[in-house]
Enzyme design. Structure first.
Site, PDB file in Angstrom:
ATOM      1  CB  SER A 140      -0.903   0.035   1.239  1.00  0.00           C
ATOM      2  OG  SER A 140      -1.563   1.279   1.354  1.00  0.00           O
ATOM      3  CE1 TYR A 153      -3.610  -2.114   5.419  1.00  0.00           C
ATOM      4  CE2 TYR A 153      -3.016   0.125   4.804  1.00  0.00           C
ATOM      5  CZ  TYR A 153      -3.459  -1.135   4.452  1.00  0.00           C
ATOM      6  OH  TYR A 153      -3.757  -1.420   3.145  1.00  0.00           O
TER       7      TYR A 153
END
Length: 262
Positions: A140, A153
């Protein structure tokens, strides 16, 4: 006629994983689909068998559970037909760092870092021995952005990028292709599971566009594919700056600025 490698995809019941399954099935690849939701996997498998005339195996598994993870590792080690691993399964962080419980932290780290690492480790020796194959890790752009406040995350996705780059160094000379794919906000169920209404986000990429772009990078054998990055030179500059930083390290002594309290 050359037999196409079977593709094992984690997180395959919806979103990015399901789209990868559809795209590879259309290319004529047999599939092994992994996710927790058996009913959705079976429905997807039945449709792809009918539409694409490929073989599709379903392996229901929760990759945060060691026993389930071991089953998938065994399949990767033992099934010589599997030549492509798509490490897609993952989860987002709901809330700030101080709001996380120990159980939530462990679950996210296990799914986003431990599982893809173990699965890559399970298949890599066999691929290296054969001199072919590919490992695709879904990261990501949040891994570049501590400012976003998704500390756990983002850290897990920074790990995925580093892992992919390191595996490339080790495995590329042995004929194994490793790709890191770094999406930005993409319209998948990960947002709902994190308690976020995706429709409130200012810009969101459709999942089909994301996967199609990632596959262009795959076919070009890119090491890092960032579909939402419109100025490719930005990545080149960032990676060049990193390499320049490494060239300025001198291990024998501390830098001059650290040699006094002034």
């Amino acid at each position: 006629m050359q037999t196409l490698p079977t593709v094992l995809i984690t997180g395959a019941s919806s979103g990015i994983g399901a789209t990868y399954a559809e795209r590879f099935a259309r290319r004529g690849h047999d599939l092994v689909l992994v996710a927790r939701d058996k009913a959705r996997l079976e429905a997807l498998a039945a449709r792809l068998r009918a539409e694409c005339k490929v073989a599709v195996d379903v392996l229901p598994a929760d990759l945060t559970k060691s026993d389930d993870l071991s089953v998938i590792e065994s399949r990767l080690r033992d099934d010589a037909r599997i030549g492509i691993l798509i490490n897609n399964a993952g989860k987002a962080q709901a809330g700030a760092f101080a709001d996380q419980t120990a159980e939530e932290i462990e679950s996210l780290i296990t799914l986003n870092t431990t599982a893809p690492t173990r699965l890559a480790a399970a298949v890599a020796p066999r691929l290296a021995q054969s001199g072919s194959g590919a490992i695709v890790n879904i990261g990501s752009v949040v891994g570049f952005a501590p400012e976003f406040g998704m500390s756990i995350y983002g850290a897990s996705k920074a790990f995925v990028l580093f892992l992919s780059q390191g595996l490339n160094v080790e495995l590329a000379p042995k004929g194994v292709y490793v790709q890191a794919v770094l999406p930005a906000a993409t319209r998948t169920e990960i947002w709902e599971r994190a308690g976020v209404d995706v429709n409130t986000l200012p810009e969101v990429m459709e999942v089909e566009e994301l996967v199609d772009a990632a596959l262009v990078g795959f076919d070009r054998r890119e090491l890092v594919t960032i579909p939402p990055l419109h100025v490719a030179e930005r990545w080149d500059a960032l990676d060049g700056a990193r390499q320049g930083l490494m060239s300025d390290l001198r291990q024998a002594h501390a830098a001059e600025r650290y040699r006094s309290q002034a």
